[in-house]
Design a protein around this motif. Sequence first.
Motif, mmCIF file in Angstrom:
data_model
loop_
_atom_site.group_PDB
_atom_site.id
_atom_site.type_symbol
_atom_site.label_atom_id
_atom_site.label_comp_id
_atom_site.label_asym_id
_atom_site.label_seq_id
_atom_site.Cartn_x
_atom_site.Cartn_y
_atom_site.Cartn_z
ATOM 1 N N SER A 184 0.826 -1.200 0.000
ATOM 2 C CA SER A 184 0.000 0.000 0.000
ATOM 3 C C SER A 184 0.861 1.252 0.000
ATOM 4 O O SER A 184 0.487 2.265 0.523
ATOM 5 C CB SER A 184 -0.899 0.015 1.224
ATOM 6 O OG SER A 184 -0.110 0.037 2.384
ATOM 7 N N PHE A 203 -3.920 -6.312 -3.746
ATOM 8 C CA PHE A 203 -3.580 -4.917 -3.433
ATOM 9 C C PHE A 203 -2.096 -4.612 -3.650
ATOM 10 O O PHE A 203 -1.682 -3.467 -3.541
ATOM 11 C CB PHE A 203 -3.942 -4.595 -1.982
ATOM 12 C CG PHE A 203 -5.404 -4.771 -1.658
ATOM 13 C CD1 PHE A 203 -6.375 -4.275 -2.510
ATOM 14 C CD2 PHE A 203 -5.800 -5.428 -0.504
ATOM 15 C CE1 PHE A 203 -7.733 -4.435 -2.220
ATOM 16 C CE2 PHE A 203 -7.143 -5.591 -0.203
ATOM 17 C CZ PHE A 203 -8.114 -5.096 -1.068
ATOM 18 N N SER A 257 -0.085 -1.156 -5.142
ATOM 19 C CA SER A 257 -1.029 -0.034 -5.268
ATOM 20 C C SER A 257 -0.315 1.310 -5.207
ATOM 21 O O SER A 257 0.527 1.526 -4.339
ATOM 22 C CB SER A 257 -2.029 -0.074 -4.102
ATOM 23 O OG SER A 257 -2.860 -1.201 -4.173
ATOM 24 N N THR A 295 -4.869 2.760 -3.823
ATOM 25 C CA THR A 295 -4.997 2.691 -2.361
ATOM 26 C C THR A 295 -6.274 3.378 -1.906
ATOM 27 O O THR A 295 -7.008 2.864 -1.056
ATOM 28 C CB THR A 295 -3.778 3.350 -1.682
ATOM 29 O OG1 THR A 295 -2.593 2.687 -2.118
ATOM 30 C CG2 THR A 295 -3.872 3.252 -0.168
ATOM 31 N N ALA A 323 -9.251 1.100 -2.603
ATOM 32 C CA ALA A 323 -9.389 -0.031 -1.677
ATOM 33 C C ALA A 323 -9.881 0.452 -0.317
ATOM 34 O O ALA A 323 -10.797 -0.137 0.273
ATOM 35 C CB ALA A 323 -8.050 -0.755 -1.547
ATOM 36 N N CYS A 364 -7.630 -2.359 -8.390
ATOM 37 C CA CYS A 364 -6.755 -2.609 -7.235
ATOM 38 C C CYS A 364 -5.311 -2.846 -7.678
ATOM 39 O O CYS A 364 -5.052 -3.269 -8.797
ATOM 40 C CB CYS A 364 -7.218 -3.856 -6.475
ATOM 41 S SG CYS A 364 -8.839 -3.682 -5.759
#
Lengths: 372, 283
Positions: free
Chosen positions: A5, B89, B92, B97, B100, B223
């Motif tokens: 992330s 994910f 990302s 991000t 999600a 994603c």
Amino acid sequence: MTETSQPNAPKPAAAGGSRAAMKKELPERFKSYKHVWVFIEIERGQVHPVSFELLGEGRKLADKLGAELAGVVLGAPGGVETAVAECFAYGADLAYVIADSILANYRNEPFARGLTNLVDTYKPEILLLGATNLGRDLAGSVATTLLTGLTADCTELDVDADASLAATRPTFGGSLLCTIYTLNYRPQMATVRPRVMAMPERQERPIGRVITHSLGLVEDDIVTKILGFLPDRDATKANLAYADIVVAGGLGLGAVENFQLVKGLARALGGDYGCSRPVVQKGWLPAERQIGQTGKTIRPKLYIAAGISGAIQHRVGVEGADLIVAINTDRNAPIFDFAHIGIVADAVRLLPALTEGVTRRFSPHTRDRLAG
Amino acid sequence: MHIVVCIKQVPDSAQIRVHPVTNTIMRQGVPTIINPYDLFAIEEALRLRDAHGGSVTLVSMGPPNAEDTLRKALAFGADRAVLLTDRYFAGSDTLATSFALASAIAKIGATYGAPDIVFTGKQTIDGDTAQVGPGIAKRLGLLQLTYVSRIASVDPEARLIEVERRAEGGIQQLRTQLPCLVTMLEGSNTIRRGTMADALKAARAQVVIWTAAEAGIEELTKCGLRGSPTVVKRVFAPGSRAEKARMIDPGTSARDTADALLDAIFAAQGALEADVAAAQASL
């Protein structure tokens, strides 16, 4: 790579790794996107200098692309005229303007709506904004609405052989640099922090093409209301980024008391003072004194770094200085890789000697005494 | 009130090292921490809950071991934590991000009640983009208040919030309606020490773990790498300047050394002499 992330951080390239392998044909709907835009930030009647810096950078990109450079001005009627004139003085070929009293002060809703509408209507291929609080607030909204790529805090912008924007920024907390592309979406958006790019020369030029657009909102459409504005009392806060002489200290100074020596030399030189990130993390100086990627970027004529090792995140904040002087006890410190003048010495001993030396050289009182 | 706080597990950047030969990040043994900017968001959420009642839900997207980070954050006194973790994910960027996290927050709203406020930190210390907060706001259709230095008041009945926001040269005072998204500025509060009861509760707490499917995400093309318009082409360390620094030899005394350094400085930047003389005259 296990990053799941990490915004805008390195991630695996497609198999093969080459950009040609990653790149698909630009989708048909984006092929009409042309020209380079710079969002002109107006803060209480004044154009933020970062907008001029971006016009200078945008001019270079536009010339490489054979494209036009446009300034994009959103503001109140009576407030936009000066900003439009300045766009041309700093090299724009044209300006897009939305003048509406709703835009007198920044709010996300009307500015995001206005800028998004302009992009949808006139289709730029590159859109640059200052990485100020205003610019970041706006850019994040607009890029999400347009579902396009946005690269924050770029330190270098270029156009590569196939006309894509190559946006370089620090990554991993400023320990490395990475170059990021937005290959299959338009516009390619990027923010750049104040002072990262050089200020271009201002040239008086007539106002050229101006394309006006309407906002299409009334005040009742906007939920967020401005109740007031409390100006900063400490006006010096904002000056560090634009000071001509800056003296800064790092952990090498050993103790918070030794920052008096940094302030003393800065005062003797008529400059401002700052510090590296670990100094702020230790709580020795407040965050607004931090110089580097996550602090202030500076472009002084003279920068003296005392007891600063020179991590990349600091380096990208000071590289625009005309003359970088490094004082460090470690002759292998990375700061000597990008300083112009270096000295292996203990800054705690050398700083007071420098302050005294400046006084001896320049103080009218000392000179009179010497002459007498 | 229901308050959602987005947090992120980040590498402790003070301990990141770059391999001197390969210029790659040496990840082994780098400890992870809660993104320090997120602590201000957590504290502000807890204060609002303490004042107005309701609950605080923490949400994070990350690898499976981010569960530990969420548990640590729970110990400050939040009521529940949701971890969004799935290989879809991976890779990302900020746009993916925000998709999600916005999807997860929508699911959290459907499960535990619609949030009145979503908090994020100002930015993360690894990505440093400050883009995910505004991205989530836009995707959820929430009003957005960034760089908030103080929440002046919240009126859950009238659905109003008043804040002070850091702007260039001063503080902007704004009022908007709930629900909204707030990104908190650093230094805006001090994170509490959780109580012993909170620590025990956190140790026993079940962190809710959702895959993309469990978070209700059907559009997997939005994603991870596929949902990310930005592509990282190259990661590198900057080279040295072509011209090496001119090294000044230290003199026999600090005074001699200082004079030699000042000679070199003003030889290179002679135009500064007048400025410094003027500064000295005004002292």
